[in-house]
Scaffold this motif. Structure first.
Motif, short mmCIF file in Angstrom:
data_model
loop_
_atom_site.label_atom_id
_atom_site.label_comp_id
_atom_site.label_asym_id
_atom_site.label_seq_id
_atom_site.Cartn_x
_atom_site.Cartn_y
_atom_site.Cartn_z
N THR A 157 -1.79 13.65 -13.87
CA THR A 157 -1.73 12.81 -12.66
C THR A 157 -3.13 12.35 -12.26
N LEU A 158 -3.80 11.70 -13.18
CA LEU A 158 -5.12 11.16 -12.92
C LEU A 158 -5.04 9.80 -12.22
N PHE A 159 -6.18 9.28 -11.85
CA PHE A 159 -6.35 7.93 -11.30
C PHE A 159 -5.94 7.79 -9.84
N ALA A 160 -5.43 8.84 -9.20
CA ALA A 160 -4.97 8.71 -7.81
C ALA A 160 -6.15 8.48 -6.88
N SER A 168 -5.33 1.13 -2.05
CA SER A 168 -4.88 2.15 -3.00
C SER A 168 -4.62 3.48 -2.33
N GLY A 169 -5.41 3.79 -1.27
CA GLY A 169 -5.25 5.05 -0.57
C GLY A 169 -3.95 5.16 0.20
N GLU A 170 -3.27 4.03 0.42
CA GLU A 170 -1.97 4.06 1.09
C GLU A 170 -0.94 4.81 0.25
N PHE A 171 -1.22 4.96 -1.04
CA PHE A 171 -0.28 5.63 -1.94
C PHE A 171 -0.80 7.00 -2.36
N ALA A 172 -1.73 7.56 -1.56
CA ALA A 172 -2.33 8.85 -1.91
C ALA A 172 -1.30 9.97 -1.98
N ILE A 234 -15.78 -0.58 -2.17
CA ILE A 234 -16.74 -0.75 -1.06
C ILE A 234 -16.21 -0.04 0.19
N GLY A 235 -14.92 -0.23 0.44
CA GLY A 235 -14.30 0.45 1.59
C GLY A 235 -14.36 1.95 1.47
N LEU A 236 -14.14 2.46 0.24
CA LEU A 236 -14.22 3.91 0.03
C LEU A 236 -15.63 4.43 0.32
#
Length: 241
Positions: A157-160, A168-172, A234-236
């Protein structure tokens, strides 16, 4: 090093160099360029080989340099993502060197690839088969490695993305989703790569079509995903520094 403080995830970005944005963008462009160039050859159109040499060299240099740095700097990031060296660094290095090799061929053999002689239609395809045949063995091997990377992505379960990353973080909470997405891209590239030697050897249009569809689709998604990551990464950084 990542530290989970009271106000959320904190990352020491001095120890976490990240440039898979430009790598994803360049890989996507590179795959699309391969498909576009092959399409011109198959259709028998005139090819401006000097332009194609430059087009291949630009992403090739970026991928070769960033992939080489990521491959030789072990681990590149000390924050717990050493597997990125293998997943992103090594394929980028290999693809970049292959693109630079193709650019050199276009530059040196330009007149021979520019157009088919009237008396010998299909001459360019035969020449391309002779030039790319030996390298296709390495492409095939890279295809197998893409399947292995995809399997690792699903298995572990990589790439999260963390919650602090925009979009992308909405699907953390669903790490399998991004793992499936990225692993699926590697599967597409792998399919095209393992079919490539047989497509080149036989110049069979159905096999060439498989390579074109898989690499074209993967290239487009890599390009769009890499472009999106310029915002999300950039947001991260802003949210975790």
């Amino acid at each position: 090093m990542n530290v989970l403080a009271q106000d959320g995830l904190k990352i020491n970005w001095v120890e976490m160099p990240t440039y898979n944005t430009i790598m994803a963008l360049s890989a996507g462009v590179g795959l699309l360029l391969v498909v576009m160039f092959a399409r011109q050859l198959v259709q028998g159109r005139d090819v401006a080989t000097d332009g194609w040499a430059m087009a291949f060299a630009v992403p090739g240099i970026i991928l070769a340099l960033t992939g080489l740095h990521m491959t030789l700097t072990w681990p590149l990031a000390s924050g717990g993502f050493a597997f990125d060296n293998i997943i992103f660094g090594e394929p980028a290095l290999a693809f970049g060197v292959l693109m630079l090799g193709a650019a050199l061929v276009f530059w040196k053999r330009g007149p021979m690839l520019a157009a088919d002689p009237p008396a010998n239609p299909g001459h360019r395809l035969q020449l391309v088969r002779q030039l790319l045949g030996p390298s296709s063995v390495f492409v095939f091997a890279l295809g197998l490695s893409c399947f292995a990377i995809a399997a690792a992505g699903w298995t572990y379960t990589l790439f999260a993305a963390p919650p602090e990353e925009p979009i992308s973080g909405e699907f953390a909470d669903y790490p399998w989703l991004e793992a499936t997405f990225i692993s699926g891209l590697y599967v597409l590239v792998g399919i095209g790569a393992v079919v490539f030697p047989f497509a080149i050897r036989r110049l069979a249009r159905p096999l060439l079509l498989v390579v074109g569809i898989t690499w074209g689709l993967a290239g487009l998604v890599f390009l769009l995903f890499g472009a999106l990551n310029y915002f999300t990464h950039i947001g991260l950084i802003v949210n975790t520094q």
